[in-house]
Design an enzyme around this catalytic site. Structure first.
Site, PDB file in Angstrom:
ATOM      1  N   HIS A  87       0.896  -1.402   0.038  1.00 27.89           N
ATOM      2  CA  HIS A  87       0.085   0.156   0.161  1.00 27.89           C
ATOM      3  C   HIS A  87       0.713   1.354   0.088  1.00 27.89           C
ATOM      4  O   HIS A  87       0.625   2.230  -0.593  1.00 27.89           O
ATOM      5  CB  HIS A  87      -1.109   0.020   1.193  1.00 27.89           C
ATOM      6  CG  HIS A  87      -1.944  -1.055   0.897  1.00 27.89           C
ATOM      7  ND1 HIS A  87      -2.663  -1.349   1.917  1.00 27.89           N
ATOM      8  CD2 HIS A  87      -2.625  -1.533  -0.105  1.00 27.89           C
ATOM      9  CE1 HIS A  87      -3.900  -2.347   1.608  1.00 27.89           C
ATOM     10  NE2 HIS A  87      -3.635  -2.403   0.158  1.00 27.89           N
TER      11      HIS A  87
ATOM     12  N   ARG B 166     -15.435  24.207  -0.923  1.00 30.55           N
ATOM     13  CA  ARG B 166     -16.090  23.468   0.276  1.00 30.55           C
ATOM     14  C   ARG B 166     -15.985  24.438   1.539  1.00 30.55           C
ATOM     15  O   ARG B 166     -14.821  24.487   2.236  1.00 30.55           O
ATOM     16  CB  ARG B 166     -15.621  22.050   0.692  1.00 30.55           C
ATOM     17  CG  ARG B 166     -15.353  21.262  -0.637  1.00 30.55           C
ATOM     18  CD  ARG B 166     -14.856  19.916  -0.367  1.00 30.55           C
ATOM     19  NE  ARG B 166     -14.412  18.990  -1.711  1.00 30.55           N
ATOM     20  CZ  ARG B 166     -13.401  19.070  -2.369  1.00 30.55           C
ATOM     21  NH1 ARG B 166     -12.498  19.881  -1.667  1.00 30.55           N
ATOM     22  NH2 ARG B 166     -13.418  18.476  -3.712  1.00 30.55           N
TER      23      ARG B 166
ATOM     24  N   ARG C 159     -19.727  26.556  -2.276  1.00 29.24           N
ATOM     25  CA  ARG C 159     -21.075  25.750  -1.918  1.00 29.24           C
ATOM     26  C   ARG C 159     -21.477  25.939  -0.426  1.00 29.24           C
ATOM     27  O   ARG C 159     -20.535  26.065   0.713  1.00 29.24           O
ATOM     28  CB  ARG C 159     -20.402  24.333  -2.240  1.00 29.24           C
ATOM     29  CG  ARG C 159     -21.419  23.195  -1.815  1.00 29.24           C
ATOM     30  CD  ARG C 159     -21.193  21.907  -1.836  1.00 29.24           C
ATOM     31  NE  ARG C 159     -20.262  21.384  -0.829  1.00 29.24           N
ATOM     32  CZ  ARG C 159     -19.654  20.356  -0.822  1.00 29.24           C
ATOM     33  NH1 ARG C 159     -19.550  19.439  -1.971  1.00 29.24           N
ATOM     34  NH2 ARG C 159     -18.777  19.990   0.116  1.00 29.24           N
TER      35      ARG C 159
ATOM     36  N   GLU D 276     -26.317  15.983  -7.596  1.00 19.40           N
ATOM     37  CA  GLU D 276     -25.949  14.949  -6.808  1.00 19.40           C
ATOM     38  C   GLU D 276     -26.724  14.026  -6.355  1.00 19.40           C
ATOM     39  O   GLU D 276     -26.801  12.862  -5.876  1.00 19.40           O
ATOM     40  CB  GLU D 276     -24.784  15.187  -5.840  1.00 19.40           C
ATOM     41  CG  GLU D 276     -25.612  16.289  -4.980  1.00 19.40           C
ATOM     42  CD  GLU D 276     -24.512  16.832  -3.802  1.00 19.40           C
ATOM     43  OE1 GLU D 276     -23.523  16.236  -3.560  1.00 19.40           O
ATOM     44  OE2 GLU D 276     -24.811  17.919  -3.246  1.00 19.40           O
TER      45      GLU D 276
ATOM     46  N   ASN E 262     -19.467  12.018  -7.325  1.00 14.49           N
ATOM     47  CA  ASN E 262     -19.147  11.304  -6.301  1.00 14.49           C
ATOM     48  C   ASN E 262     -20.307  10.783  -5.523  1.00 14.49           C
ATOM     49  O   ASN E 262     -20.718   9.630  -5.419  1.00 14.49           O
ATOM     50  CB  ASN E 262     -18.234  12.041  -5.377  1.00 14.49           C
ATOM     51  CG  ASN E 262     -16.898  12.350  -5.594  1.00 14.49           C
ATOM     52  OD1 ASN E 262     -16.517  11.852  -6.829  1.00 14.49           O
ATOM     53  ND2 ASN E 262     -16.198  13.181  -4.989  1.00 14.49           N
ATOM     54  N   ASP E 263     -21.192  12.031  -5.129  1.00 17.77           N
ATOM     55  CA  ASP E 263     -22.693  11.317  -4.520  1.00 17.77           C
ATOM     56  C   ASP E 263     -23.410  11.000  -5.439  1.00 17.77           C
ATOM     57  O   ASP E 263     -24.305   9.869  -5.152  1.00 17.77           O
ATOM     58  CB  ASP E 263     -22.980  12.627  -3.778  1.00 17.77           C
ATOM     59  CG  ASP E 263     -22.648  12.692  -2.369  1.00 17.77           C
ATOM     60  OD1 ASP E 263     -22.478  11.701  -1.715  1.00 17.77           O
ATOM     61  OD2 ASP E 263     -22.408  13.877  -1.785  1.00 17.77           O
TER      62      ASP E 263
ATOM     63  N   ARG F  71     -20.159   5.286  -1.188  1.00 16.06           N
ATOM     64  CA  ARG F  71     -18.664   5.666  -1.788  1.00 16.06           C
ATOM     65  C   ARG F  71     -17.547   5.624  -0.773  1.00 16.06           C
ATOM     66  O   ARG F  71     -16.597   5.879  -1.420  1.00 16.06           O
ATOM     67  CB  ARG F  71     -18.839   7.252  -2.464  1.00 16.06           C
ATOM     68  CG  ARG F  71     -19.092   8.393  -1.314  1.00 16.06           C
ATOM     69  CD  ARG F  71     -19.141   9.532  -2.138  1.00 16.06           C
ATOM     70  NE  ARG F  71     -19.557  10.559  -1.374  1.00 16.06           N
ATOM     71  CZ  ARG F  71     -18.606  11.591  -1.412  1.00 16.06           C
ATOM     72  NH1 ARG F  71     -17.444  11.516  -1.698  1.00 16.06           N
ATOM     73  NH2 ARG F  71     -18.685  12.597  -0.515  1.00 16.06           N
TER      74      ARG F  71
ATOM     75  N   CYS G 181     -17.584  18.978 -10.941  1.00 15.85           N
ATOM     76  CA  CYS G 181     -16.827  18.834  -9.890  1.00 15.85           C
ATOM     77  C   CYS G 181     -16.420  17.781  -9.360  1.00 15.85           C
ATOM     78  O   CYS G 181     -15.719  18.021  -8.329  1.00 15.85           O
ATOM     79  CB  CYS G 181     -17.081  20.075  -8.980  1.00 15.85           C
ATOM     80  SG  CYS G 181     -18.691  19.825  -8.000  1.00 15.85           S
TER      81      CYS G 181
END
Length: 846
Positions: free
Chosen positions: A466, A573, A609, A703, A726-727, A737, A774
């Site tokens: 890893h 964010r 956002r 999303e 992503n969402d 996710r 995004c």
């Protein structure tokens, strides 16, 4: 008629499988299936209502017949019949009707423990007509926590592909298709599949068995790629559990454990006299884990071992400390995983996901609890459990599984730190350090300052570890498996690390230094040229301009975005203002933070956002409820509308920035038009209150699938859309996710996602609105042609990725991409989409 029955824990204590008890009769399920418990309280309680059909004269055992006819044997201790009743005080008589939770027998635990091999108490289902549908694990409270769940036995039947009678157990054979077999991430996938069901599932391979819920047990089987295993499932939902586990074993999507140099060959670890090119200078050979060239000073990171007392401070204290440390460790790993997901660092996210699965491993925890019961401290018990697993994996003769030892040791350090046992600190890095270590854990690497880290070299490890994966993702040249001679290097010694050639030169000659410096300078010049060209617009071959913006969290990120050539900020964010503090920031503090970002961008636009926070984040000044499923709870704009003072303070802070023309407000987690109208109403009211004549642009984050489906309606009331893949991916595909086992399948190139993106662009176009993206998909260079063809006009990525995305866009024609993408919408899987995209738009064209 047979009915399901829930049985409560008969003692306070630690649940354990019957197969682990120190009696072959019970462990072999000769008397029947069930569950055992290590008692921590003195009174045996009735697990359910029933009649005492038998009470042993020595009071060490009884049989309880439940109202539904189930016959339950409760046996206190091993070989306790020989005590002839001493140490046992029966409070009931044979034939009595008893109630759930009623005291039945009082045991003198200390007296019995000194005279019997074990106090392990067994609850066994001895009669027919029932099967066990669920078993507890971990520490339980007598008369309160569920111990066993019984269900009516199903009729014996053979399903297609199954072997053996269904009433006893369902069985199926599965061929493991994961590349390199059941290493960490495939084991986490199987573990996740098994945990979704109440049934008990185990894998059998070459005469050994493993609990499918235990990641370490699965890895310990040493199952290789294409090996066949037998899967056995018992319980009420055994059939569904069996199918899910078989599917997880046979899934090969994203099965390759690493991306990196193909087929790395081990090199001799001993020093040599050069590389055969006549330039001299002793060197060390190793395996290339991450390509590149580095010149710097050695910094030894010798592994420090925390001191841990062996003796515990008492069972109650140590179990409480263990529970608290496990909770803290899981939260820390979960936070690191979420942070990696936000940064689109998918490799890092997956690694932390595997660590989270290890932190939930029932066999690791059970081994630790058993040692605590013997008097060990929580830290010493956990360390010994880790050592045992490391010895097992290291002795299997499988290099890939041996590399997982590092992950277990990383987990050990995390948990010991949570218990207050920290190792001595490490030296600080210099301006260009090449870290030399016996081995490194993922948390060691991610904790080092990237700007000062020139390269890595380790005695052990491998190209599939890893740490190697992270080094490649971070662009850090790294050599592994260099052998003990590496530790002969001195701190501060200048070395040349050439990972591409698998060599570290310990005493580079003047010629080698000159050549390396020239090569590094050329690489720096190439990067500088890329940065210079990044300022140019991303214009396609047919003259279409696409904005490439940056995802950021603060002012420093905004400056970095500008340096990397971003056309603006596609996502700021704002959560960084609200977390890790005891009071909510007021509008003035927020305005200063937002203004600093606007100023740093020097006239470029910023999409900011509103806060996306819910029950998954602890904010002491907000009365947000803890939720079982925060991803579907009070988060995003829902939490803002539920706490209007919070939303108003943020909107006031946003409306205070200048110039307002540079500001675009983005609303997260919108599911319907009404939510947009309420936010628009608040902006209008606050703008009038503040005496503003101008209004910023307002956008919706797409999303939630309903937002994509309603894009044509939403577009009437907003100025733009920004798609958060992503969402949107997790809600569309019903896959968490942050779930390590599902990460490989959560691919935004899924045709369903592509269709939702197309629908969003189509709905926006009906009202002349633009669409940006995004989410992590924007930084996937294979996906860029599809997004261009679908009509997305802005892509927002992390700052360092801006130049590469711009370069990719300059090789494409929007008209051609639009014509080609339609066929991909009709494909049936993400794998098919990716394969077609690679063939149609090969990366070599960049």
């Amino acid at each position: 008629m047979s009915e399901a029955l829930s049985l409560l824990a008969p003692f306070d204590g630690i649940a354990m499988p019957l197969q682990a008890v120190a009696d072959p009769v019970f462990a072999g399920l000769v008397l029947g299936d069930g569950l055992a418990i290590e008692p921590l309280s003195a009174t045996l309680l009735a697990p359910c209502d029933g009649v005492l059909s038998h009470l042993a004269r020595s009071a060490h055992a009884l049989t309880l017949t439940a109202p539904n006819g189930a016959e339950l044997l409760l046996h206190i201790g091993i070989d306790t019949v020989q005590l002839q009743g001493q140490g046992f005080n029966a409070l009931v008589r044979q034939g009595d009707a008893v109630r759930r939770g009623q005291p039945l027998i009082v045991v003198d635990l200390d007296w019995v423990a000194r005279r019997a091999p074990s106090l392990q108490t067994m609850l066994v289902l001895t009669g027919g007509g029932f099967e066990i549908a669920g078993r507890a694990s971990g520490r339980l409270k007598a008369g309160r926590d569920q111990f066993l769940q019984l269900a009516p036995a199903r009729p014996t039947a053979n399903a297609a592909g199954l072997v053996g009678p269904a009433a006893a157990a369902l069985r199926a054979r599965a061929q493991v298709l994961h590349r390199n077999g059941l290493h960490a991430r495939p084991s986490a996938l199987v573990q996740a599949a098994a945990r979704a069901f109440a049934a008990e599932v185990q894998l059998e391979f070459r005469g050994r068995a493993a609990n499918a819920r235990s990641m370490t047990a699965l890895m310990g089987l040493a199952v290789g790629e294409l090996d066949e295993v037998l899967v056995c499932a018992r319980g009420a939902d055994a059939e569904a559990a069996l199918q899910a586990v078989v599917q997880a074993l046979q899934s090969c999507s994203g099965a390759a454990p690493v991306s990196g140099p193909p087929d790395p060959q081990p090199a001799p670890a001993a020093p040599d006299d050069g590389d055969g090119d006549g330039d001299g200078g002793p060197g060390l050979r190793g395996v290339c884990a991450a390509p590149g060239l580095a010149l710097g000073q050695v910094l030894r990171l010798d592994r420090q071992v925390a001191e841990v007392p062996q003796q515990g401070l008492g069972l109650e204290t140590e179990f409480a400390r263990l529970a608290g440390a496990l909770k803290q460790t899981r939260e820390e790993i979960g936070a690191a995983m979420a942070d990696a997901a936000e940064r689109q660092a998918n490799e890092e996210r997956d690694i932390y996901g595997a660590h989270l699965a290890l932190a939930d491993d029932p066999e690791l925890i059970a081994a630790t609890e058993q040692a605590v019961l013997r008097g060990d401290s929580a830290g010493h018990a956990f360390r010994q459990a880790i050592v045992a697993q490391c010895e097992l994996l290291g002795g299997l003769g499988n290099a890939l599984l041996a590399e997982r030892v590092n992950d277990l040791q990383d987990l050990e350090r995390r948990l010991l730190a949570a218990l207050g046992h920290r190792a001595a600190g490490q030296p600080s890095l210099g301006p260009a350090s090449i870290v030399v270590a016996d081995d490194l854990a993922p948390s060691d690497l991610t904790g080092l300052p990237r700007a000062q880290l020139a390269g890595l070299a380790t005695v052990h490890g491998g190209a599939t570890s890893h740490v190697a994966i992270l080094a490649r993702a971070m662009g850090i040249p790294a050599l592994v498996a260099m052998g003990p001679a590496l530790l002969g290097l001195r701190n501060g010694q200048q070395v040349l690390l050439d990972a591409d050639r698998g060599r570290l030169c310990a005493e580079p000659s003047a010629a080698q230094l000159s050549a390396a410096q020239a090569q590094l300078a050329a690489q720096a010049a190439q990067r500088a040229e890329m940065l210079r060209s990044a300022d140019r617009p991303a214009q396609t071959l047919d003259g279409q301009h696409i904005e490439v913006a940056a995802n950021i969290a603060n002012e420093a990120d905004a400056r970095e975005a500008l340096r990397c050539g971003a056309d603006g900020v596609g996502l700021l964010r704002t959560e960084f203002l609200f977390i890790d503090r005891n009071e909510m920031p007021d509008a003035a503090e927020q305005a200063r933070a937002y203004q600093a970002v606007i100023d740093a961008l020097q006239g470029r636009p910023a999409i900011i956002r509103t806060m996306d926070v819910g029950g998954d984040k602890s904010l002491p000044y907000l009365s947000l409820p803890s939720e079982d499923n925060p991803a579907l709870g009070l988060r995003g704009i829902r939490s803002g509308l539920a706490q209007p003072e919070l939303l108003d303070a943020q909107l006031r802070g946003l409306l205070a920035v200048r110039p307002l023309a540079s500001l675009r407000i983005l609303i997260p987690m919108v599911a319907e038009v009404g939510e947009v109208l309420r936010v628009r109403e608040r902006i209008e009211a606050l703008a009038e209150e503040m005496g503003l004549a101008e209004r910023p642009q307002l956008g919706v984050m797409i999303e939630v699938p309903s937002a994509a489906l309603l894009a044509d309606q939403l577009a009437r009331h907003v100025d733009f859309f920004s798609i958060g893949t992503n969402d949107l991916s997790q809600y569309t595909l019903a896959m968490d996710r942050c779930h390590a086992g599902l990460a490989a399948r959560l691919d935004p190139m899924h045709p369903a996602l592509l269709r939702l993106i197309a629908m969003t662009v189509e709905g926006a176009a009906q009202h002349g609105k633009w669409v940006g993206l995004c989410g992590g998909m924007a930084s996937d260079l294979e996906a860029v042609p599809l997004l261009l063809g679908l009509g997305v006009s802005e892509l927002s990525v992390s700052p360092p990725l801006v130049p590469g995305v711009k370069a990719r866009l300059r090789t494409l024609s929007r008209v051609q991409c639009r014509a080609d993408v339609q066929a991909l919408l009709r494909l049936e899987s993400a794998e098919a989409v990716r394969a077609t995209a690679r063939a149609r738009w090969p990366m070599e064209t960049q």
